[in-house]
Enzyme design. Sequence first.
Site, PDB file in Angstrom:
ATOM      1  N   ASN A   1       0.831  -1.208   0.000  1.00  0.00           N
ATOM      2  CA  ASN A   1       0.000   0.000   0.000  1.00  0.00           C
ATOM      3  C   ASN A   1       0.864   1.256   0.000  1.00  0.00           C
ATOM      4  OD1 ASN A   1      -2.539   1.116  -0.121  1.00  0.00           O
ATOM      5  ND2 ASN A   1      -2.862   1.117   2.082  1.00  0.00           N
TER       6      ASN A   1
ATOM      7  N   ARG B   1       3.914  -0.613   8.949  1.00  0.00           N
ATOM      8  CA  ARG B   1       4.737  -1.736   8.502  1.00  0.00           C
ATOM      9  C   ARG B   1       5.928  -1.973   9.429  1.00  0.00           C
ATOM     10  NH1 ARG B   1       3.885   2.075   5.105  1.00  0.00           N
ATOM     11  NH2 ARG B   1       2.387   1.894   3.392  1.00  0.00           N
TER      12      ARG B   1
ATOM     13  N   LYS C   1       1.675 -11.661  -2.790  1.00  0.00           N
ATOM     14  CA  LYS C   1       2.302 -10.687  -3.702  1.00  0.00           C
ATOM     15  C   LYS C   1       3.731 -10.392  -3.275  1.00  0.00           C
ATOM     16  CE  LYS C   1       3.522  -6.654  -5.475  1.00  0.00           C
ATOM     17  NZ  LYS C   1       4.562  -5.724  -4.998  1.00  0.00           N
TER      18      LYS C   1
ATOM     19  N   PRO D   1       4.439 -11.064  -9.634  1.00  0.00           N
ATOM     20  CA  PRO D   1       3.839 -10.234  -8.583  1.00  0.00           C
ATOM     21  C   PRO D   1       2.621  -9.471  -9.103  1.00  0.00           C
ATOM     22  CG  PRO D   1       6.229  -9.981  -8.622  1.00  0.00           C
ATOM     23  CD  PRO D   1       5.859 -10.748  -9.854  1.00  0.00           C
TER      24      PRO D   1
ATOM     25  N   ASP E   1       0.358  -6.731  -8.484  1.00  0.00           N
ATOM     26  CA  ASP E   1       0.081  -5.496  -7.765  1.00  0.00           C
ATOM     27  C   ASP E   1      -1.057  -4.737  -8.455  1.00  0.00           C
ATOM     28  OD1 ASP E   1       1.269  -4.590 -10.045  1.00  0.00           O
ATOM     29  OD2 ASP E   1       2.558  -3.150  -9.065  1.00  0.00           O
TER      30      ASP E   1
ATOM     31  N   GLN F   1       6.284  -9.539 -16.703  1.00  0.00           N
ATOM     32  CA  GLN F   1       5.657  -8.675 -15.699  1.00  0.00           C
ATOM     33  C   GLN F   1       6.442  -7.397 -15.513  1.00  0.00           C
ATOM     34  OE1 GLN F   1       5.280  -7.018 -11.601  1.00  0.00           O
ATOM     35  NE2 GLN F   1       7.044  -7.956 -12.534  1.00  0.00           N
TER      36      GLN F   1
ATOM     37  N   PHE G   1       4.834  -3.828 -16.056  1.00  0.00           N
ATOM     38  CA  PHE G   1       4.716  -2.932 -14.900  1.00  0.00           C
ATOM     39  C   PHE G   1       5.305  -1.561 -15.221  1.00  0.00           C
ATOM     40  CE2 PHE G   1       6.934  -1.106 -11.210  1.00  0.00           C
ATOM     41  CZ  PHE G   1       5.859  -0.849 -10.383  1.00  0.00           C
TER      42      PHE G   1
END
Length: 286
Positions: free
Chosen positions: A122, A171, A212, A229, A231, A268, A272
């Site tokens: 996030n 986190r 992820k 991954p 996302d 990916q 991305f």
Amino acid sequence: MDVTYDDNSITISGLAHFDLKQCLGCGQAFRWKETNGGYASALFGCEIIARQDGGTLTLAGVNQTDGTALLRYFDLERDYGAVKASYAHDVYLSEGMQYAGGIRVLRQPVFETLISFIISANNNVKRITGIVDKLCTAFGQRVDTLCDFPTAQALAAASEADVRACGAGYRAKYIVEASQMAAAGFDFDALAGMPYEAARQALTALPGVGLKVADCVCLYALGFVQAFPMDTWMQKVLCGVYGYAGKTDKQMRAFVDEKFGENAGLAQQYLFHYARTGGADCRGDQ
DNA sequence: TTCCAGGGTCCTA
DNA sequence: TAGGACCATGGA
């Protein structure tokens, strides 16, 4: 590709499908700083300066042992020409490979990758980079003018409040607890010898690590190039461009395996970076 | 002010 | 198993 070693540098010439700026700026690594005509980072206990001139990459500040590790770090022995050719039929991916065809998926230290992508939850690339930099300054070993990534022991001994003060927010708890498990002997070395699915599942035992983040560690540290991954950007791309609307992890894996095959993680990374910075609409016009 | 960013955890149904 | 609230933070 030709590799020559000097006293404290390594020169790799004859490189194709490699662009240093793209490799370090596509959101997979957070600890290289742009410097005088190159990039600097503390890695393997050295302050390394990387510079590219055409098909030649020079890495200064390393010895021969580090040089071997750095060939692996930059994934220089993989045939990216063949990988890209295998995706030539895919219109959107071809655009991504055209946009940043010099990307290679790095193989970074496992603990550093783990913590960096726990932070990524996030979050955005700019903030992740800032938080990682503060962690290195606060808890890492100084190497010349830079600071290396903290050891598991250093972060395991840190207080949650001190880690939070680096900007990690909620986190911080995950970072400290995952570091404590790492310092207590969580067997990262065994992961690379496992099948991909087993390594992926094993990583989710660490706090702050879901599927992820586990995929990020599998891809960017353990060399599982089939890891993909998923996302927010990849959700946009898969839904908007490829018409994928599955929801469960199992459905996603099946779709990705069928669509991108054994090098899905490499695809990916092109997708991305193109979706995030290329300005193309990834919400659906293919 | 609201939304978003390389999500994970926990709780409830 | 699925869905939703909640979690820090800063830039757009």
